[in-house]
Scaffold this motif. Structure first.
Motif, PDB file in Angstrom:
ATOM      1  N   ILE A 128       0.837  -1.192   0.000  1.00  0.00           N
ATOM      2  CA  ILE A 128       0.000   0.000   0.000  1.00  0.00           C
ATOM      3  C   ILE A 128       0.873   1.244   0.000  1.00  0.00           C
ATOM      4  N   THR A 129       0.250   2.408  -0.256  1.00  0.00           N
ATOM      5  CA  THR A 129       0.992   3.668  -0.253  1.00  0.00           C
ATOM      6  C   THR A 129       1.040   4.251   1.157  1.00  0.00           C
ATOM      7  N   LEU A 130       1.916   5.240   1.336  1.00  0.00           N
ATOM      8  CA  LEU A 130       2.014   5.904   2.633  1.00  0.00           C
ATOM      9  C   LEU A 130       0.712   6.639   2.954  1.00  0.00           C
ATOM     10  N   GLU A 131       0.094   7.238   1.943  1.00  0.00           N
ATOM     11  CA  GLU A 131      -1.172   7.931   2.152  1.00  0.00           C
ATOM     12  C   GLU A 131      -2.257   6.958   2.618  1.00  0.00           C
ATOM     13  N   GLN A 132      -2.315   5.793   2.002  1.00  0.00           N
ATOM     14  CA  GLN A 132      -3.301   4.786   2.412  1.00  0.00           C
ATOM     15  C   GLN A 132      -3.044   4.326   3.844  1.00  0.00           C
ATOM     16  N   ALA A 133      -1.773   4.156   4.197  1.00  0.00           N
ATOM     17  CA  ALA A 133      -1.438   3.734   5.560  1.00  0.00           C
ATOM     18  C   ALA A 133      -1.832   4.804   6.572  1.00  0.00           C
ATOM     19  N   ALA A 134      -1.671   6.072   6.206  1.00  0.00           N
ATOM     20  CA  ALA A 134      -1.967   7.161   7.134  1.00  0.00           C
ATOM     21  C   ALA A 134      -3.467   7.326   7.365  1.00  0.00           C
ATOM     22  N   HIS A 135      -4.249   7.207   6.301  1.00  0.00           N
ATOM     23  CA  HIS A 135      -5.678   7.502   6.402  1.00  0.00           C
ATOM     24  C   HIS A 135      -6.550   6.259   6.538  1.00  0.00           C
ATOM     25  N   GLY A 136      -6.012   5.062   6.212  1.00  0.00           N
ATOM     26  CA  GLY A 136      -6.813   3.845   6.268  1.00  0.00           C
ATOM     27  C   GLY A 136      -7.752   3.751   5.076  1.00  0.00           C
ATOM     28  N   PHE A 137      -8.147   2.520   4.748  1.00  0.00           N
ATOM     29  CA  PHE A 137      -9.065   2.322   3.620  1.00  0.00           C
ATOM     30  C   PHE A 137      -9.574   0.881   3.635  1.00  0.00           C
ATOM     31  N   ASP A 138     -10.585   0.633   2.839  1.00  0.00           N
ATOM     32  CA  ASP A 138     -11.132  -0.713   2.678  1.00  0.00           C
ATOM     33  C   ASP A 138     -10.712  -1.247   1.313  1.00  0.00           C
ATOM     34  N   THR A 139     -10.371  -2.519   1.258  1.00  0.00           N
ATOM     35  CA  THR A 139      -9.955  -3.115   0.000  1.00  0.00           C
ATOM     36  C   THR A 139     -10.418  -4.568  -0.061  1.00  0.00           C
ATOM     37  N   THR A 140     -10.256  -5.185  -1.217  1.00  0.00           N
ATOM     38  CA  THR A 140     -10.581  -6.597  -1.387  1.00  0.00           C
ATOM     39  C   THR A 140      -9.338  -7.332  -1.872  1.00  0.00           C
ATOM     40  N   ILE A 141      -9.172  -8.546  -1.443  1.00  0.00           N
ATOM     41  CA  ILE A 141      -8.054  -9.382  -1.875  1.00  0.00           C
ATOM     42  C   ILE A 141      -8.588 -10.747  -2.300  1.00  0.00           C
ATOM     43  N   ARG A 142      -7.845 -11.409  -3.165  1.00  0.00           N
ATOM     44  CA  ARG A 142      -8.207 -12.760  -3.597  1.00  0.00           C
ATOM     45  C   ARG A 142      -7.188 -13.742  -3.034  1.00  0.00           C
ATOM     46  N   ASN A 214     -10.320 -19.888  -5.645  1.00  0.00           N
ATOM     47  CA  ASN A 214      -9.969 -18.579  -5.093  1.00  0.00           C
ATOM     48  C   ASN A 214     -11.221 -17.918  -4.538  1.00  0.00           C
ATOM     49  N   LYS A 215     -11.060 -17.164  -3.444  1.00  0.00           N
ATOM     50  CA  LYS A 215     -12.181 -16.432  -2.890  1.00  0.00           C
ATOM     51  C   LYS A 215     -11.774 -14.989  -2.632  1.00  0.00           C
ATOM     52  N   THR A 216     -12.760 -14.111  -2.668  1.00  0.00           N
ATOM     53  CA  THR A 216     -12.527 -12.685  -2.468  1.00  0.00           C
ATOM     54  C   THR A 216     -12.916 -12.299  -1.049  1.00  0.00           C
ATOM     55  N   LEU A 217     -12.012 -11.610  -0.366  1.00  0.00           N
ATOM     56  CA  LEU A 217     -12.249 -11.182   1.009  1.00  0.00           C
ATOM     57  C   LEU A 217     -12.156  -9.666   1.099  1.00  0.00           C
ATOM     58  N   GLU A 218     -12.990  -9.081   1.931  1.00  0.00           N
ATOM     59  CA  GLU A 218     -12.909  -7.656   2.209  1.00  0.00           C
ATOM     60  C   GLU A 218     -12.003  -7.442   3.428  1.00  0.00           C
ATOM     61  N   VAL A 219     -11.078  -6.512   3.315  1.00  0.00           N
ATOM     62  CA  VAL A 219     -10.127  -6.231   4.394  1.00  0.00           C
ATOM     63  C   VAL A 219     -10.175  -4.750   4.731  1.00  0.00           C
ATOM     64  N   LYS A 220     -10.303  -4.441   6.006  1.00  0.00           N
ATOM     65  CA  LYS A 220     -10.299  -3.041   6.457  1.00  0.00           C
ATOM     66  C   LYS A 220      -8.906  -2.706   6.983  1.00  0.00           C
ATOM     67  N   ILE A 221      -8.240  -1.776   6.328  1.00  0.00           N
ATOM     68  CA  ILE A 221      -6.905  -1.344   6.745  1.00  0.00           C
ATOM     69  C   ILE A 221      -7.077  -0.140   7.676  1.00  0.00           C
ATOM     70  N   PRO A 222      -6.702  -0.261   8.942  1.00  0.00           N
ATOM     71  CA  PRO A 222      -6.909   0.843   9.882  1.00  0.00           C
ATOM     72  C   PRO A 222      -5.945   1.997   9.640  1.00  0.00           C
ATOM     73  N   ILE A 253       1.365  -6.026   5.969  1.00  0.00           N
ATOM     74  CA  ILE A 253       1.416  -4.740   5.282  1.00  0.00           C
ATOM     75  C   ILE A 253       2.845  -4.382   4.865  1.00  0.00           C
ATOM     76  N   HIS A 254       2.969  -3.974   3.604  1.00  0.00           N
ATOM     77  CA  HIS A 254       4.252  -3.474   3.092  1.00  0.00           C
ATOM     78  C   HIS A 254       3.982  -2.107   2.454  1.00  0.00           C
ATOM     79  N   ILE A 255       4.631  -1.058   2.980  1.00  0.00           N
ATOM     80  CA  ILE A 255       4.391   0.300   2.505  1.00  0.00           C
ATOM     81  C   ILE A 255       5.424   0.676   1.441  1.00  0.00           C
ATOM     82  N   LYS A 256       4.948   1.159   0.316  1.00  0.00           N
ATOM     83  CA  LYS A 256       5.828   1.538  -0.786  1.00  0.00           C
ATOM     84  C   LYS A 256       6.670   2.763  -0.399  1.00  0.00           C
ATOM     85  N   PRO A 257       7.893   2.866  -0.914  1.00  0.00           N
ATOM     86  CA  PRO A 257       8.696   4.068  -0.658  1.00  0.00           C
ATOM     87  C   PRO A 257       7.976   5.302  -1.207  1.00  0.00           C
TER      88      PRO A 257
END
Length: 376
Positions: A128-142, A214-222, A253-257
């Protein structure tokens, strides 16, 4: 060091029932198990102590010997009683099964049926990006998943046939091997602990009773999550064996430079290039933050390396009660690709500065004095 009383270790009375002993053991074993206390030697020793007390007090013969003679009654290197085999009561095999059954959700009767195992945990790396890590967001993963086979309905047997009881372990999933005075219980090599064998496996799943999808899951990133942190999705790991519960999925979680900011805990750092003129004369400058642009005044005579702290313009961490700060590190930029007129102006400026004396360059004057003292 004298060994502690087994009843005292488990925190039960001497007339405690076997069920009371088992409940006390489960509670303490879950507390001190090495998997829950990595690199904790004290917890590891307590776990061993609790397990030994449990093994002794749930074996009727050993408990009787212990009640009569104390530790001497169950120590092979001491007097009365001696150390019995693993055949009677709840020995090491049962203690091992209980702790993994209770902590990891398996659970099984005492040698009464197939062994039940919790499914393995899975890990998913999310960038994820630094902005996403700072503000949090919802995403889906497979993620990969195992579903019940539609052809055999999960039995693993060819349609029209059924699994049969294992002839080696007679459906128990375990066999006992006699080695001298010891009787050791182990997983049945024929049915691998299931208690059943499949004469005619299902062609669709190869006898596994499940197929991979494969299944799709919703993940909430705080908001405020940091690099390397993990989010647990309960029950979305690999399925258990013989009816055991599934494992968990851990989203790591791995934050991009970032092209502007570097994160240190809840604080942010950035380099702030300013012109030679701005550094000399001072003035207002505009800097970016994760919540928008802000302005502040650079004082006259600002030098390279000067750091300005913008309070509360960092990140509010997941476990923090306050927001971090933004530290702007000044870098005075030397002008390049000058015209002849610009060069002439700088030469005139340099001449006037030198005529004004050391007051215009206090750092240079101090450094030269130190050099002079060094050579003298």
């Amino acid at each position: 060091m004298a060994k502690r009383d087994f009843y005292e270790i488990l925190g039960v009375a001497k007339n405690a029932s076997e069920e009371d002993i088992k409940k006390a053991y489960r509670k303490l074993a879950m507390k001190y198990h090495p998997d829950r206390n990595p690199d904790n030697k004290e917890a590891e020793e307590k776990f061993k102590e609790v397990k030994e007390a449990y093994e002794m007090l749930t074996n009727p013969e050993k408990r009787e010997a212990y009640d009569r003679y104390g530790h001497a009654g169950v120590d092979p290197n001491m007097g009365a009683g001696g150390f019995g085999g693993f055949g009677g009561g709840a020995g090491f095999g049962d203690a091992f099964g209980d702790i993994f059954g209770d902590i990891f959700g398996g659970g099984r009767g005492r040698s009464s049926g197939p062994q039940v195992y919790r499914g393995a945990d899975l890990r998913y790396n999310l960038e994820i990006t630094l902005e996403q890590a700072a503000h949090g967001f919802d995403t889906t993963i497979r993620v990969p998943s195992w579903d019940k086979c539609d052809t055999c309905h999960g039995t693993g047997a060819k349609p029209g046939t059924s699994p049969v009881t294992c002839s080696t372990c007679h459906g128990h999933g375990q066999v006992r091997m006699q080695q001298g005075f010891f009787s050791i219980q182990q997983t049945c090599p024929k049915c691998h602990g299931s208690g059943k064998v499949i004469p005619e496996p299902c062609a669709a799943c190869g006898g596994a009773g499940r197929i991979k999808r494969n299944k799709t899951l919703e993940v909430k990133i705080p908001a405020g999550i940091d690099n390397g942190m993990r989010i647990r999705s309960t029950g979305n790991g690999e399925p258990g064996t013989n009816g055991g519960p599934p494992g968990d999925l851990y989203v790591e979680i791995h934050i991009k430079p970032h092209q502007v900011f570097q994160r240190e805990g809840d604080d942010l750092h950035c380099e702030m290039p300013i012109s030679f003129t701005k550094a000399a004369l001072g003035g207002e400058i505009e800097v970016p933050t994760l919540s928008g642009k802000v302005s502040f005044t650079v004082p006259e005579g600002t030098q390279t390396g000067k750091t300005f702290r913008l309070k509360g313009k960092g990140i509010k961490g997941v476990r923090s009660g306050y927001t971090g700060d933004l530290f702007c590190h000044v870098v005075v930029e030397t002008p390049v690709k000058l015209t002849e007129k610009q060069k002439d102006l700088l030469r005139e400026f340099d001449r006037l500065t030198k005529e004004g004396g050391a007051k215009h360059s206090p750092q240079s004057k101090g450094w030269m004095d130190k050099v002079k003292d060094f050579f003298e």
